[in-house]
Design a protein around this motif. Structure first.
Motif, PDB file in Angstrom:
ATOM      1  N   ALA A  42      -5.590  29.013 -15.504  1.00  0.00           N
ATOM      2  CA  ALA A  42      -6.467  28.861 -14.344  1.00  0.00           C
ATOM      3  C   ALA A  42      -7.334  27.614 -14.473  1.00  0.00           C
ATOM      4  N   PHE A  43      -7.853  27.373 -15.663  1.00  0.00           N
ATOM      5  CA  PHE A  43      -8.707  26.202 -15.882  1.00  0.00           C
ATOM      6  C   PHE A  43      -7.949  24.905 -15.630  1.00  0.00           C
ATOM      7  N   TYR A  44      -6.723  24.812 -16.136  1.00  0.00           N
ATOM      8  CA  TYR A  44      -5.972  23.569 -16.005  1.00  0.00           C
ATOM      9  C   TYR A  44      -5.340  23.427 -14.620  1.00  0.00           C
ATOM     10  N   LEU A  45      -5.008  24.526 -13.981  1.00  0.00           N
ATOM     11  CA  LEU A  45      -4.543  24.436 -12.601  1.00  0.00           C
ATOM     12  C   LEU A  45      -5.643  23.901 -11.698  1.00  0.00           C
ATOM     13  N   GLU A  46      -6.863  24.298 -11.989  1.00  0.00           N
ATOM     14  CA  GLU A  46      -7.991  23.815 -11.190  1.00  0.00           C
ATOM     15  C   GLU A  46      -8.216  22.326 -11.395  1.00  0.00           C
ATOM     16  N   LEU A  47      -7.904  21.835 -12.593  1.00  0.00           N
ATOM     17  CA  LEU A  47      -8.089  20.409 -12.869  1.00  0.00           C
ATOM     18  C   LEU A  47      -7.010  19.536 -12.236  1.00  0.00           C
ATOM     19  N   LEU A  48      -5.853  20.132 -11.935  1.00  0.00           N
ATOM     20  CA  LEU A  48      -4.756  19.323 -11.401  1.00  0.00           C
ATOM     21  C   LEU A  48      -5.073  18.750 -10.019  1.00  0.00           C
ATOM     22  N   GLY A  49      -5.817  19.485  -9.211  1.00  0.00           N
ATOM     23  CA  GLY A  49      -6.270  18.909  -7.955  1.00  0.00           C
ATOM     24  C   GLY A  49      -5.558  19.346  -6.701  1.00  0.00           C
ATOM     25  N   ILE A 189       0.630   6.755 -27.604  1.00  0.00           N
ATOM     26  CA  ILE A 189       0.433   7.610 -26.439  1.00  0.00           C
ATOM     27  C   ILE A 189      -0.972   8.190 -26.536  1.00  0.00           C
ATOM     28  N   ALA A 190      -1.696   8.148 -25.439  1.00  0.00           N
ATOM     29  CA  ALA A 190      -3.063   8.665 -25.436  1.00  0.00           C
ATOM     30  C   ALA A 190      -3.311   9.405 -24.133  1.00  0.00           C
ATOM     31  N   PRO A 191      -4.115  10.463 -24.157  1.00  0.00           N
ATOM     32  CA  PRO A 191      -4.460  11.166 -22.916  1.00  0.00           C
ATOM     33  C   PRO A 191      -5.252  10.258 -21.981  1.00  0.00           C
ATOM     34  N   THR A 192      -4.937  10.328 -20.696  1.00  0.00           N
ATOM     35  CA  THR A 192      -5.596   9.457 -19.722  1.00  0.00           C
ATOM     36  C   THR A 192      -6.292  10.222 -18.602  1.00  0.00           C
ATOM     37  N   THR A 193      -5.858  11.449 -18.329  1.00  0.00           N
ATOM     38  CA  THR A 193      -6.472  12.225 -17.243  1.00  0.00           C
ATOM     39  C   THR A 193      -7.524  13.173 -17.808  1.00  0.00           C
ATOM     40  N   PRO A 194      -8.474  13.607 -16.985  1.00  0.00           N
ATOM     41  CA  PRO A 194      -9.481  14.564 -17.484  1.00  0.00           C
ATOM     42  C   PRO A 194      -8.863  15.840 -18.034  1.00  0.00           C
ATOM     43  N   ALA A 195      -7.821  16.339 -17.370  1.00  0.00           N
ATOM     44  CA  ALA A 195      -7.196  17.575 -17.835  1.00  0.00           C
ATOM     45  C   ALA A 195      -6.570  17.397 -19.216  1.00  0.00           C
ATOM     46  N   SER A 196      -5.828  16.307 -19.409  1.00  0.00           N
ATOM     47  CA  SER A 196      -5.176  16.097 -20.706  1.00  0.00           C
ATOM     48  C   SER A 196      -6.192  15.780 -21.794  1.00  0.00           C
ATOM     49  N   PHE A 199      -7.701  19.046 -22.805  1.00  0.00           N
ATOM     50  CA  PHE A 199      -6.680  19.753 -23.573  1.00  0.00           C
ATOM     51  C   PHE A 199      -6.581  19.180 -24.984  1.00  0.00           C
ATOM     52  N   ALA A 200      -6.695  17.842 -25.106  1.00  0.00           N
ATOM     53  CA  ALA A 200      -6.610  17.210 -26.420  1.00  0.00           C
ATOM     54  C   ALA A 200      -7.761  17.645 -27.318  1.00  0.00           C
ATOM     55  N   VAL A 201      -8.940  17.867 -26.728  1.00  0.00           N
ATOM     56  CA  VAL A 201     -10.083  18.319 -27.526  1.00  0.00           C
ATOM     57  C   VAL A 201      -9.764  19.637 -28.208  1.00  0.00           C
ATOM     58  N   PHE A 202      -9.217  20.576 -27.463  1.00  0.00           N
ATOM     59  CA  PHE A 202      -8.906  21.888 -28.042  1.00  0.00           C
ATOM     60  C   PHE A 202      -7.735  21.798 -29.019  1.00  0.00           C
ATOM     61  N   VAL A 203      -6.790  20.905 -28.747  1.00  0.00           N
ATOM     62  CA  VAL A 203      -5.689  20.721 -29.694  1.00  0.00           C
ATOM     63  C   VAL A 203      -6.204  20.181 -31.021  1.00  0.00           C
ATOM     64  N   VAL A 204      -7.133  19.233 -30.972  1.00  0.00           N
ATOM     65  CA  VAL A 204      -7.716  18.682 -32.200  1.00  0.00           C
ATOM     66  C   VAL A 204      -8.457  19.765 -32.977  1.00  0.00           C
ATOM     67  N   LEU A 205      -9.259  20.567 -32.273  1.00  0.00           N
ATOM     68  CA  LEU A 205     -10.012  21.623 -32.947  1.00  0.00           C
ATOM     69  C   LEU A 205      -9.079  22.650 -33.573  1.00  0.00           C
TER      70      LEU A 205
END
Length: 275
Positions: A42-49, A189-196, A199-205
């Motif tokens: 739900a969180f990431y679907l909301e970020l997609l726009g 390769i690096a995340p460029t969108t707010p959603a990614s 997501f990268a923050v939680f993947v790192v943690l």
């Protein structure tokens, strides 16, 4: 810290609560956990726009809120101490209320305050997941940790493939997930969108946590082998000492018998030369 986690956590009912409440919680705790996991898509679907994704996200939030409130309400009716149940499961209450608030939340782009609240909401969900699966995160369960790590890596690769426009294949998504979780950061390769990026923050943690647990488990294996060898050596030494003590006891018994034979019936003691 332990008391704080018990006060603000997800610990179900107490062992001395009503029997009906205990049985109900054993049945409903996993459906509640599975329902709370719907907050992630739900969180990431909301970020997609797009409007369709946004409406689907609101539906998922509503499902979580209704199901969560129903389970919590059922437990409050059956528990002998409802206030105690609320304190022990305050994290669930926060997530359920947050799901209801997300249904009527603001549209994109989010303000700084709303970004902060939503990230805190996802951190609370991550804490809820850790508290539920904490029994699996034991250092000596290496195979389980490796399986969980592989599963998280596969899901993270799919998440980057879905959220990041620069990731064109699932293999690139896995590579970005590995770079993020291992904190390598090659930069190809690096995340460029707010959603990614979120997501990268939680993947790192999660990567920090899984790598730490895996290395701790490997170290525990070596230490465990050394402890086993030490226990074997101690057992062998104890057996040897036990044999020596038994031999000394036999010798003392022989000496005691010999001394008793040298004592006359009248109580006078003399050396038996012939003996």
């Amino acid at each position: 810290m332990k008391h704080w986690l018990r006060t603000l956590g997800s610990y179900g009912v107490e062992s001395h609560d009503a029997p009906d409440a205990i049985r109900t919680w054993h049945v409903l705790r996993w459906p509640l956990f599975a329902t709370l996991l719907l907050l992630i898509p739900a969180f990431y679907l909301e970020l997609l726009g797009p409007a369709l994704a946004f409406k689907l996200a609101r539906c998922l939030y509503l499902i979580v809120g209704i199901v969560g409130m129903g389970i919590v309400g059922r437990m409050l009716m059956e528990s002998r101490r409802p206030s105690r149940f609320l304190r022990r499961n305050a994290l669930d209450i926060v997530l359920v209320m947050g799901a209801f608030l997300s249904v009527v939340g603001g549209n994109l782009p989010w303000s700084a305050v709303e970004w902060t609240l939503r990230l805190a909401f996802m951190v609370a969900l991550a804490l809820r997941i850790v508290l539920t699966l904490r029994a699996l995160f034991v250092p000596h369960r290496l195979l389980i940790l490796l399986a969980i790590g592989a599963g998280l890596l596969a899901l993270s690769g799919a998440g980057f493939y879905w959220l990041e426009p620069r990731v064109s294949t699932y293999a690139d998504g896995l590579w970005l997930a590995f770079e993020s979780s291992a904190t390598v950061g090659y930069g190809d390769i690096a995340p460029t969108t707010p959603a990614s990026r979120v997501f990268a923050v939680f993947v790192v943690l999660l990567g920090y946590g899984m790598l730490s647990l895996t290395f701790a488990s490997i170290a525990a294996l070596f230490i465990g082998e050394e402890e086993k060898q030490l226990r074997r050596d101690m057992h062998r030494d104890i057996k040897r000492l036990e044999g020596e003590v038994l031999a000394m006891r036999d010798e003392l018994q022989k000496v005691s018998v010999l001394i008793n034979r040298q004592v006359t019936p009248g109580g006078d003691q003399r050396l038996d030369v012939e003996s």
